[in-house]
Design a protein around this motif. Structure first.
Motif, PDB file in Angstrom:
ATOM      1  N   LEU A 110     -10.806 -82.364 -13.335  1.00  0.00           N
ATOM      2  CA  LEU A 110     -12.173 -82.799 -13.537  1.00  0.00           C
ATOM      3  C   LEU A 110     -12.835 -81.781 -14.302  1.00  0.00           C
ATOM      4  N   TRP A 111     -12.307 -80.505 -14.594  1.00  0.00           N
ATOM      5  CA  TRP A 111     -12.824 -79.574 -15.704  1.00  0.00           C
ATOM      6  C   TRP A 111     -11.609 -78.285 -15.696  1.00  0.00           C
ATOM      7  N   THR A 112     -11.628 -77.602 -16.852  1.00  0.00           N
ATOM      8  CA  THR A 112     -10.847 -76.695 -16.923  1.00  0.00           C
ATOM      9  C   THR A 112     -11.644 -75.545 -17.696  1.00  0.00           C
ATOM     10  N   HIS A 113     -11.182 -74.513 -17.254  1.00  0.00           N
ATOM     11  CA  HIS A 113     -11.861 -73.276 -18.102  1.00  0.00           C
ATOM     12  C   HIS A 113     -10.785 -72.310 -18.564  1.00  0.00           C
ATOM     13  N   SER A 114     -10.634 -71.898 -19.630  1.00  0.00           N
ATOM     14  CA  SER A 114      -9.639 -70.954 -20.382  1.00  0.00           C
ATOM     15  C   SER A 114     -10.030 -69.648 -20.980  1.00  0.00           C
ATOM     16  N   TRP A 115      -9.172 -68.927 -21.258  1.00  0.00           N
ATOM     17  CA  TRP A 115      -9.486 -67.443 -21.751  1.00  0.00           C
ATOM     18  C   TRP A 115      -8.282 -66.976 -22.244  1.00  0.00           C
ATOM     19  N   GLU A 116      -8.401 -66.152 -23.437  1.00  0.00           N
ATOM     20  CA  GLU A 116      -7.253 -65.740 -24.137  1.00  0.00           C
ATOM     21  C   GLU A 116      -6.664 -64.373 -23.141  1.00  0.00           C
ATOM     22  N   ALA A 117      -5.366 -64.391 -23.188  1.00  0.00           N
ATOM     23  CA  ALA A 117      -4.767 -63.388 -22.426  1.00  0.00           C
ATOM     24  C   ALA A 117      -3.283 -62.826 -22.933  1.00  0.00           C
ATOM     25  N   SER A 118      -3.193 -61.376 -23.095  1.00  0.00           N
ATOM     26  CA  SER A 118      -1.945 -60.880 -23.476  1.00  0.00           C
ATOM     27  C   SER A 118      -1.122 -60.465 -22.466  1.00  0.00           C
ATOM     28  N   TYR A 119       0.130 -60.813 -22.550  1.00  0.00           N
ATOM     29  CA  TYR A 119       1.059 -60.521 -21.270  1.00  0.00           C
ATOM     30  C   TYR A 119       1.925 -59.124 -21.800  1.00  0.00           C
ATOM     31  N   LEU A 120       1.714 -58.420 -22.676  1.00  0.00           N
ATOM     32  CA  LEU A 120       2.062 -57.277 -23.056  1.00  0.00           C
ATOM     33  C   LEU A 120       2.027 -56.267 -21.661  1.00  0.00           C
ATOM     34  N   GLY A 121       3.231 -55.903 -21.532  1.00  0.00           N
ATOM     35  CA  GLY A 121       3.407 -55.005 -20.273  1.00  0.00           C
ATOM     36  C   GLY A 121       3.729 -55.828 -19.006  1.00  0.00           C
ATOM     37  N   VAL A 122       3.673 -56.990 -19.133  1.00  0.00           N
ATOM     38  CA  VAL A 122       3.950 -57.935 -17.837  1.00  0.00           C
ATOM     39  C   VAL A 122       5.397 -58.525 -17.919  1.00  0.00           C
ATOM     40  N   SER A 123       6.120 -58.288 -16.900  1.00  0.00           N
ATOM     41  CA  SER A 123       7.360 -58.632 -16.726  1.00  0.00           C
ATOM     42  C   SER A 123       7.377 -60.384 -16.660  1.00  0.00           C
ATOM     43  N   TRP A 124       8.185 -60.977 -17.368  1.00  0.00           N
ATOM     44  CA  TRP A 124       8.402 -62.520 -17.303  1.00  0.00           C
ATOM     45  C   TRP A 124       6.666 -63.020 -17.741  1.00  0.00           C
ATOM     46  N   ASP A 125       6.618 -63.673 -19.028  1.00  0.00           N
ATOM     47  CA  ASP A 125       5.371 -64.079 -19.466  1.00  0.00           C
ATOM     48  C   ASP A 125       5.523 -65.607 -18.922  1.00  0.00           C
ATOM     49  N   GLU A 126       5.448 -65.842 -17.414  1.00  0.00           N
ATOM     50  CA  GLU A 126       5.549 -67.084 -16.757  1.00  0.00           C
ATOM     51  C   GLU A 126       4.260 -67.797 -16.552  1.00  0.00           C
ATOM     52  N   GLY A 127       3.053 -66.837 -16.525  1.00  0.00           N
ATOM     53  CA  GLY A 127       1.764 -67.362 -16.243  1.00  0.00           C
ATOM     54  C   GLY A 127       1.202 -66.603 -15.271  1.00  0.00           C
ATOM     55  N   PRO A 128       0.101 -66.963 -14.662  1.00  0.00           N
ATOM     56  CA  PRO A 128      -0.734 -66.337 -13.759  1.00  0.00           C
ATOM     57  C   PRO A 128       0.133 -66.548 -12.363  1.00  0.00           C
ATOM     58  N   ARG A 129      -0.073 -65.290 -11.526  1.00  0.00           N
ATOM     59  CA  ARG A 129       0.465 -65.107 -10.163  1.00  0.00           C
ATOM     60  C   ARG A 129      -0.145 -65.522  -9.161  1.00  0.00           C
ATOM     61  N   ALA A 130      -1.527 -65.290  -9.160  1.00  0.00           N
ATOM     62  CA  ALA A 130      -2.564 -65.231  -8.012  1.00  0.00           C
ATOM     63  C   ALA A 130      -2.997 -66.657  -7.725  1.00  0.00           C
ATOM     64  N   THR A 131      -3.066 -67.036  -6.654  1.00  0.00           N
ATOM     65  CA  THR A 131      -3.719 -68.488  -6.166  1.00  0.00           C
ATOM     66  C   THR A 131      -5.076 -68.122  -6.114  1.00  0.00           C
ATOM     67  N   PRO A 132      -5.728 -69.331  -6.806  1.00  0.00           N
ATOM     68  CA  PRO A 132      -7.451 -69.067  -6.768  1.00  0.00           C
ATOM     69  C   PRO A 132      -7.650 -69.274  -5.006  1.00  0.00           C
ATOM     70  N   THR A 133      -8.984 -68.587  -5.047  1.00  0.00           N
ATOM     71  CA  THR A 133      -9.755 -68.338  -3.658  1.00  0.00           C
ATOM     72  C   THR A 133     -10.912 -69.275  -3.676  1.00  0.00           C
ATOM     73  N   VAL A 134     -11.017 -70.263  -3.075  1.00  0.00           N
ATOM     74  CA  VAL A 134     -12.356 -70.997  -2.850  1.00  0.00           C
ATOM     75  C   VAL A 134     -13.115 -70.583  -1.488  1.00  0.00           C
ATOM     76  N   ASP A 135     -14.352 -70.404  -2.032  1.00  0.00           N
ATOM     77  CA  ASP A 135     -15.223 -70.251  -0.701  1.00  0.00           C
ATOM     78  C   ASP A 135     -16.533 -70.895  -1.143  1.00  0.00           C
ATOM     79  N   GLY A 136     -16.948 -71.841  -0.396  1.00  0.00           N
ATOM     80  CA  GLY A 136     -18.063 -72.636  -0.474  1.00  0.00           C
ATOM     81  C   GLY A 136     -18.251 -73.259  -1.786  1.00  0.00           C
ATOM     82  N   ASP A 137     -19.225 -72.898  -2.553  1.00  0.00           N
ATOM     83  CA  ASP A 137     -19.387 -73.515  -3.993  1.00  0.00           C
ATOM     84  C   ASP A 137     -18.954 -72.631  -5.114  1.00  0.00           C
ATOM     85  N   GLN A 138     -18.036 -71.544  -4.825  1.00  0.00           N
ATOM     86  CA  GLN A 138     -17.458 -70.967  -5.956  1.00  0.00           C
ATOM     87  C   GLN A 138     -15.900 -70.920  -5.615  1.00  0.00           C
TER      88      GLN A 138
END
Length: 448
Positions: A110-138
């Motif tokens: 339905l939609w996407t939103h993106s941002w630039e990110a550096s994984y310098l200092g992050v073990s395994w550049d496999e992507g985001p870890r945290a699950t999105p949290t939904v609350d009402g309209d946000q």
């Protein structure tokens, strides 16, 4: 106006509330949704009825498949939408993180939103870890490099954003920022690891304005745990497990109620704290288990017992890696450091039994996720299998198993299948929604 009907029955209070919500454009959340990590309340319990008893021989019916990029984060489901984050590698350790909103029925983006990110200092550049949290309209998303974004669920419009490194002086944890924000009233709270005294920060959910900050990050950062909110000792408590201690805070002010020192090596605060009655249990890869007893009369806790071994190999305890244990009756069930499903006596930590059957491989960091459903558990092992089993002090009883999704992530060590799947799925509306580094799928778990 055509098809106009006359209301002939009295309007109840519940009907008035629903009418008001529809007028304001607010959709009532479904009790069968999965709006945050480990489901509503983060307790890893699926209460939906009408679910199959065993898997079909031909495998689950996949409703849809949608291509996505790399990520460890799990999906969240609310009001007919699915939210997931991913990462597309660029040059070196730089790339693009994004949050996607999908239609729950069709898998259409339905939609996407993106941002630039550096994984310098992050073990395994496999992507985001945290699950999105939904609350009402946000919806709130945190990337591995510490960029937190609040967006509208219907349009993806960015409402506010903060950068933990730039705005709070945080250092990126070696495993990347992994804590999913938790909403408490008008506040959204998350682990930041900033200075001064900004290990935990509460933001106004609508504006992003800082409401309070708490705990020092001088000696150690925030780690990677998921905060939870419980009611105990007559008050609501925000439980934050970080590399130095288990801390209880007032979620409204950030005031510290109590702390239990518990030093954890290498930021391995991965498994979510488990509360059952007066029990509060945590387990970690190197340093093993810790059981706390919550005070019934005031916000306080004391240590009941802890593991004696600091070796992930030479231990009879539970040295958890990724999956969160279950406390059922007088026993604890959880996966240890080499994929052993173990049963412990909750009162003492004594081991009752162990089995390798669920994970199928005795290798470092082998793990699985468990979700309780009625008198059984659904297990997602890191080989991509989905299992229905029953757990008791007498042992492990496997009822059914099926292949769910291909493992695609690099585990950092040698494994039989080369790759693993370390993403916690969502169980919502008689379906399981799971992802790997190539696709997100929705498969039916409905009884025939």
């Amino acid at each position: 106006m055509k098809n106009q009907t006359r209301m002939t029955r009295p309007v109840t209070a519940a009907t008035l509330v629903l009418m008001l919500m529809l007028t304001l454009g607010v959709v009532a959340p479904s009790a069968n949704d999965w709006p945050e990590f480990r489901g509503a309340g983060r307790i890893g319990v699926w209460t939906e009825t009408g679910i199959l008893d065993t898997f079909p021989e031909e495998g689950l019916a996949v409703r849809w498949r949608t291509p996505i990029h790399h990520g460890f984060s799990g999906p969240s489901v609310a009001d007919g939408r699915i939210f997931i984050t991913d990462f597309e590698r660029g040059q070196g350790l730089d790339g693009t993180e994004r949050i996607l909103c999908l239609d729950e029925e069709t898998g259409e983006i339905l939609w996407t939103h993106s941002w630039e990110a550096s994984y310098l200092g992050v073990s395994w550049d496999e992507g985001p870890r945290a699950t999105p949290t939904v609350d009402g309209d946000q919806v709130y998303a945190v990337g591995a490099s510490g960029i937190m974004t609040a967006l509208r669920v219907d349009t993806g419009e960015v409402l506010w954003r903060t950068n933990f490194v730039e705005d709070f002086g945080a250092e990126i944890p070696q495993w990347g920022f992994s804590s999913a924000p938790i909403v408490d009233g008008d506040r959204v709270i998350t682990l930041v690891g900033g200075t001064p005294d900004a290990k935990v920060v509460a933001f106004d959910r609508t504006t992003g304005t800082e409401v309070w900050r708490s705990l020092s990050s001088v000696e150690a950062g925030a780690g990677v745990a998921q905060p939870i909110v419980i009611e105990a000792g007559g008050v609501r408590q925000l439980i934050v497990w970080h590399p130095l201690a288990v801390s209880s805070l007032d979620p409204a002010t950030g005031e510290v109620y109590w702390e239990q020192p518990f030093e954890v090596g290498y930021d391995m605060t991965v498994a979510t704290p488990v509360r059952r009655g007066a029990d509060l249990f945590v387990t970690t890869f190197y340093d093993g288990p810790l059981m706390l007893g919550l005070d019934n009369d005031r916000p306080d806790a004391k240590m009941r017992w802890r593991g004696s071994s600091h070796s992930e190999i030479l231990t009879d305890g539970l040295h958890g890696v990724i999956g969160t244990p279950i406390i059922e009756g007088d026993h604890i069930y959880g996966f240890g450091s080499y994929g052993q499903l173990r049963c412990l006596v909750a009162a003492t930590g004594e081991r009752v039994w162990e089995t390798q059957e669920a994970t199928g491989e005795r290798a470092r960091w082998t793990s699985a996720f468990m979700v309780k459903h009625e008198d059984r558990v659904f297990i997602n092992n890191d080989r991509g299998d989905l299992i229905i089993a029953k757990l008791s002090p007498q042992g492990y009883e496997e009822i059914s198993r099926t292949a769910l999704i291909a493992p695609t992530s690099r585990p950092g060590n040698r494994r039989q299948l080369t790759y693993v799947n370390w993403s916690h799925p969502a169980y919502a509306n008689k379906h399981i929604i799971a992802r790997n580094d190539e696709e997100i799928i929705s498969a039916s778990l409905a009884a025939k």
